[in-house]
Design an enzyme around this catalytic site. Structure first.
Site, PDB file in Angstrom:
ATOM      1  N   HIS A 196     -47.522 -22.752 -13.623  1.00 14.62           N
ATOM      2  CA  HIS A 196     -46.812 -24.164 -13.637  1.00 14.62           C
ATOM      3  C   HIS A 196     -45.438 -24.556 -12.955  1.00 14.62           C
ATOM      4  O   HIS A 196     -44.795 -23.548 -12.585  1.00 14.62           O
ATOM      5  CB  HIS A 196     -46.586 -24.409 -15.260  1.00 14.62           C
ATOM      6  CG  HIS A 196     -45.929 -23.574 -15.930  1.00 14.62           C
ATOM      7  ND1 HIS A 196     -44.572 -24.164 -16.568  1.00 14.62           N
ATOM      8  CD2 HIS A 196     -45.562 -22.238 -16.012  1.00 14.62           C
ATOM      9  CE1 HIS A 196     -43.798 -23.108 -17.232  1.00 14.62           C
ATOM     10  NE2 HIS A 196     -44.377 -21.910 -16.689  1.00 14.62           N
ATOM     11  N   HIS A 218     -46.805 -32.127 -19.774  1.00 15.39           N
ATOM     12  CA  HIS A 218     -46.402 -31.028 -18.872  1.00 15.39           C
ATOM     13  C   HIS A 218     -47.892 -30.421 -18.516  1.00 15.39           C
ATOM     14  O   HIS A 218     -48.695 -30.229 -19.460  1.00 15.39           O
ATOM     15  CB  HIS A 218     -45.509 -29.898 -19.426  1.00 15.39           C
ATOM     16  CG  HIS A 218     -45.027 -28.731 -18.523  1.00 15.39           C
ATOM     17  ND1 HIS A 218     -44.642 -29.084 -17.107  1.00 15.39           N
ATOM     18  CD2 HIS A 218     -44.857 -27.558 -18.979  1.00 15.39           C
ATOM     19  CE1 HIS A 218     -44.519 -27.813 -16.634  1.00 15.39           C
ATOM     20  NE2 HIS A 218     -44.574 -27.014 -17.586  1.00 15.39           N
ATOM     21  N   CYS A 239     -45.025 -31.147 -11.538  1.00 15.34           N
ATOM     22  CA  CYS A 239     -46.077 -30.401 -12.182  1.00 15.34           C
ATOM     23  C   CYS A 239     -47.384 -30.910 -12.278  1.00 15.34           C
ATOM     24  O   CYS A 239     -48.442 -30.179 -11.987  1.00 15.34           O
ATOM     25  CB  CYS A 239     -45.781 -29.953 -13.592  1.00 15.34           C
ATOM     26  SG  CYS A 239     -45.666 -31.302 -14.797  1.00 15.34           S
TER      27      CYS A 239
END
Length: 232
Positions: free
Chosen positions: A74, A62, A163
Site C-alpha cells: 500500500h 485506505h 493510495c
C-alpha cells in the site's frame, strides 16, 4: 498576474482532510501510538493474491493490494525514505509524525505490511471496486506483480498519486481516484455558487455551537466551504 487562490486552497484543504485517512487515535492518557491488532486478528484465508483491499475510515478509504502470506502492498505518505536509506528503519510502522511530514514534503513509499498493520483494526472490503470497472479487471497475478514492482520510495500527491491511484493502476491498469474526483466536483459546485459557501459556513458553525461537535459525515461539507470562503 495573481493566481486564483481557490484551487490552491482546495488542494491544501484536501491534504489536511486526507491526513485523517491514516492518522491513528492515541489511547487515553498515553503519548504513544495505538498498537496494531495482534497477528491473526484477521482471517486471511479469504484473501487471494492480487485482491484489492479497502479499509473505510472516518472520512475516506485506505487501499492496498494483497500479496499473499499476510502481506499487503500500500502507498503511504512518509518522510523517512527521503532522508535515509536504512530499510529496517523505514519498514517500521509509520508514525503520525512521519506521515504528516511526508504529506508536507510530498514524499511517500509503497510499502509491504502485515494485514494487521495495514488495516489497523478497521473492517476490510475485498475487491469492492471491481463492480465499477467491469471487464477492466486484470489478472490477480498481474495485479500483485505490478504492486511488487512499485515497492519503494515515490512522489506523493493527494490529487494525482495517492493510495487509490496505486491500487487502481495495479488491478485495473489505470490510476484513478474516485475520492478525489468527488471532492473536486464538490469544490466546483461550491465555486459556481458562492452563496452556498456562506450558507454552508453558517450551518456548519451553528451545528458546532449547538451540538458541540459536527458529525464526521458532515465535516467535509462544513469545512471545505469555510476554507474556500476564507481563501477567496
Amino acid at each position: 498576474t495573481m493566481k486564483n487562490p481557490v484551487p490552491q486552497a482546495a488542494s491544501l484543504l484536501l491534504e489536511k482532510l486526507m491526513l485523517l485517512v491514516h492518522i491513528r487515535p492515541l489511547p487515553a492518557g498515553s503519548g504513544g501510538e495505538t498498537p496494531p491488532p495482534a497477528p491473526g486478528y484477521y482471517d486471511t484465508s479469504c484473501f487471494k493474491r492480487g485482491d484489492l483491499l479497502e479499509v473505510p475510515r472516518t472520512l475516506f478509504i485506505h487501499f492496498g493490494i494483497y500479496l499473499g502470506e499476510n502481506r499487503v502492498a500500500h502507498l503511504m505518505p512518509d518522510i523517512l525514505p527521503s532522508i535515509t536509506g536504512d530499510h529496517r528503519q523505514i519498514q517500521q510502522v509509520v508514525t503520525n509524525k512521519r506521515l504528516i511530514l511526508g504529506v508536507i514534503a510530498r514524499t511517500a513509499s509503497v510499502r509491504v505490511d502485515t494485514v494487521e498493520d495495514f488495516a489497523y483494526g478497521g473492517s476490510i472490503l475485498v475487491n469492492h471496486m471491481d463492480r465499477l470497472f467491469e471487464d477492466q479487471v486484470l489478472g490477480s497475478e498481474e495485479a500483485a506483480r505490478r504492486a511488487e514492482k512499485l515497492v519503494g520510495a515515490t512522489a506523493y500527491s493527494l490529487l494525482w498519486n495517492n493510495c487509490e491511484h496505486f491500487v487502481t493502476y495495479c488491478r485495473y491498469g489505470a490510476p484513478v481516484s474516485f475520492q478525489t474526483d468527488k471532492f473536486c466536483e464538490t469544490v466546483k459546485m461550491i465555486i459556481r455558487d458562492q452563496r452556498s459557501v456562506l450558507a454552508s459556513v453558517l450551518v456548519g458553525l451553528a451545528s458546532i455551537v449547538c451540538l458541540g461537535v459536527a458529525p464526521s459525515t458532515t465535516l467535509p461539507t462544513i469545512f471545505i466551504p469555510f476554507f474556500l470562503w476564507m481563501a477567496g
